[in-house]
Scaffold this motif. Structure first.
Motif, PDB file in Angstrom:
ATOM      1  N   VAL A   1       0.849  -1.193   0.000  1.00 17.88           N
ATOM      2  CA  VAL A   1       0.000   0.000   0.000  1.00 17.88           C
ATOM      3  C   VAL A   1       0.884   1.242   0.000  1.00 17.88           C
ATOM      4  N   GLY A   2       0.299   2.365  -0.417  1.00 21.83           N
ATOM      5  CA  GLY A   2       1.014   3.637  -0.401  1.00 21.83           C
ATOM      6  C   GLY A   2       1.818   3.875  -1.659  1.00 21.83           C
ATOM      7  N   GLY A   3       2.239   5.118  -1.831  1.00 19.36           N
ATOM      8  CA  GLY A   3       3.019   5.488  -2.998  1.00 19.36           C
ATOM      9  C   GLY A   3       4.360   4.790  -3.038  1.00 19.36           C
ATOM     10  N   VAL A   4       4.744   4.312  -4.216  1.00 21.14           N
ATOM     11  CA  VAL A   4       6.007   3.601  -4.417  1.00 21.14           C
ATOM     12  C   VAL A   4       6.579   4.014  -5.766  1.00 21.14           C
ATOM     13  N   ILE A   5       7.900   4.146  -5.821  1.00 14.59           N
ATOM     14  CA  ILE A   5       8.615   4.421  -7.065  1.00 14.59           C
ATOM     15  C   ILE A   5       9.423   3.176  -7.430  1.00 14.59           C
ATOM     16  N   LEU A   6       9.160   2.613  -8.592  1.00 17.94           N
ATOM     17  CA  LEU A   6       9.952   1.500  -9.090  1.00 17.94           C
ATOM     18  C   LEU A   6      10.997   2.061 -10.052  1.00 17.94           C
TER      19      LEU A   6
ATOM     20  N   VAL B   1       0.086  10.567  -8.844  1.00 18.24           N
ATOM     21  CA  VAL B   1      -0.015   9.123  -8.655  1.00 18.24           C
ATOM     22  C   VAL B   1       0.497   8.730  -7.270  1.00 18.24           C
ATOM     23  N   LEU B   2       1.661   9.239  -6.903  1.00 12.58           N
ATOM     24  CA  LEU B   2       2.261   8.870  -5.617  1.00 12.58           C
ATOM     25  C   LEU B   2       1.420   9.365  -4.449  1.00 12.58           C
ATOM     26  N   ARG B   3       0.904  10.569  -4.547  1.00 13.30           N
ATOM     27  CA  ARG B   3       0.091  11.108  -3.458  1.00 13.30           C
ATOM     28  C   ARG B   3      -1.253  10.408  -3.352  1.00 13.30           C
ATOM     29  N   ASP B   4      -1.704   9.793  -4.452  1.00 14.07           N
ATOM     30  CA  ASP B   4      -2.920   8.980  -4.422  1.00 14.07           C
ATOM     31  C   ASP B   4      -2.645   7.567  -3.918  1.00 14.07           C
ATOM     32  N   GLY B   5      -1.382   7.273  -3.602  1.00 13.25           N
ATOM     33  CA  GLY B   5      -1.040   5.947  -3.099  1.00 13.25           C
ATOM     34  C   GLY B   5      -0.741   4.933  -4.173  1.00 13.25           C
ATOM     35  N   GLY B   6      -0.377   5.388  -5.373  1.00 15.31           N
ATOM     36  CA  GLY B   6      -0.102   4.478  -6.478  1.00 15.31           C
ATOM     37  C   GLY B   6       1.379   4.274  -6.723  1.00 15.31           C
ATOM     38  N   VAL B   7       1.672   3.581  -7.810  1.00 16.17           N
ATOM     39  CA  VAL B   7       3.037   3.185  -8.157  1.00 16.17           C
ATOM     40  C   VAL B   7       3.470   3.873  -9.440  1.00 16.17           C
TER      41      VAL B   7
END
Length: 243
Positions: free
Chosen positions: A47-52, A114-120
């Motif tokens: 869960v939560g924002g992640v940077i790949l 995207v990151l602030r919405d909890g996405g990747v």
């Protein structure tokens, strides 16, 4: 107030729903064509924002990241790909157009949303296909981490470059995808100086290289030589370079 031009990444958003729906079939097709092994998906926070942040050696790296990541990915994708029918598909799945050769505030805003919405967010710090060893490492992933505090998870691809003269791996080729240990930097408020971004990017590059070496050791794989002339694209003279 939401911005309709920026991809949202909550579970309710149509782009994320489409990504989720497509992934099982896409993964099946990929595994029919390549011998794929994915390592350590548990290292991607659920869960939560992640940077790949992935190395980039082959033309299939982007699609494989989207299909094989344990979570739907909104990847920074060169804007030339958003032409024609493919462009419509990329937009519907929430991929992020990027002007690779110039500063692109729109791509940054989209990624932050995207990151602030909890996405990747998926990003290739090398900027274009290269050796896969981060000989050049652009600061975008580090900047996004500084702004949001989101963790950066390294991704190492091996086996995704075709034989000389081919841009695709052969059918049945072994492909390994290794998710590395997450790296974090404290969230830094505005203003963020160029020196701060550069120093943070240098620390991230060290971590990416360490996790790359670990992935190659674990899989007993090696990276191919850099792509021949004509198989890589122009890259802006920016970012950290190997001394």
């Amino acid at each position: 107030m939401s911005r309709p031009d920026l991809p949202a990444s909550s579970a309710e958003h149509p782009a994320t729903r489409m990504l989720r729906a497509l992934r099982p079939v896409s993964g099946w097709l990929v595994r029919r064509h390549f011998r794929v092994v994915v390592h350590h998906t548990e290292r991607v926070p659920s869960v939560g924002g992640v940077i790949l942040a992935a190395n980039h050696t082959g033309i299939v790296d982007g699609p494989l990241l989207a299909v094989l990541s344990p979570r739907p990915v909104h990847a920074l994708t060169k804007r030339e790909m958003f032409e024609g029918r493919l462009g419509g598909f990329l937009r519907r799945t929430g991929q992020i157009p990027l002007d690779r050769l110039h500063a692109d505030p729109g791509a940054v805003r989209s990624s932050l949303r995207v990151l602030r919405d909890g996405g990747v967010v998926g990003i290739f710090p090398e900027g274009t296909r290269s050796s896969g060893r981060f000989d050049r490492c652009h600061p975008g992933a580090a900047y996004l981490a500084m702004v949001t505090g989101a963790p950066v998870v390294p991704v190492t691809f091996t086996g995704t470059r075709g034989a000389p003269g081919s841009s695709l791996p052969a059918r049945g080729e072994a492909v390994d995808v290794v998710f590395g240990r997450a790296w974090r930097t404290p969230q830094q408020p505005w203003p963020r100086t160029r020196e701060q971004v550069g120093a943070t990017a240098a620390l991230l590059r060290e971590h990416l290289l360490s996790e790359l070496d670990s992935a190659l050791s674990q899989t007993r794989r090696s990276l191919s030589e850099p792509p021949p002339a004509g198989q890589s694209e122009d890259d802006p003279e920016s970012g950290l370079v190997e001394a």
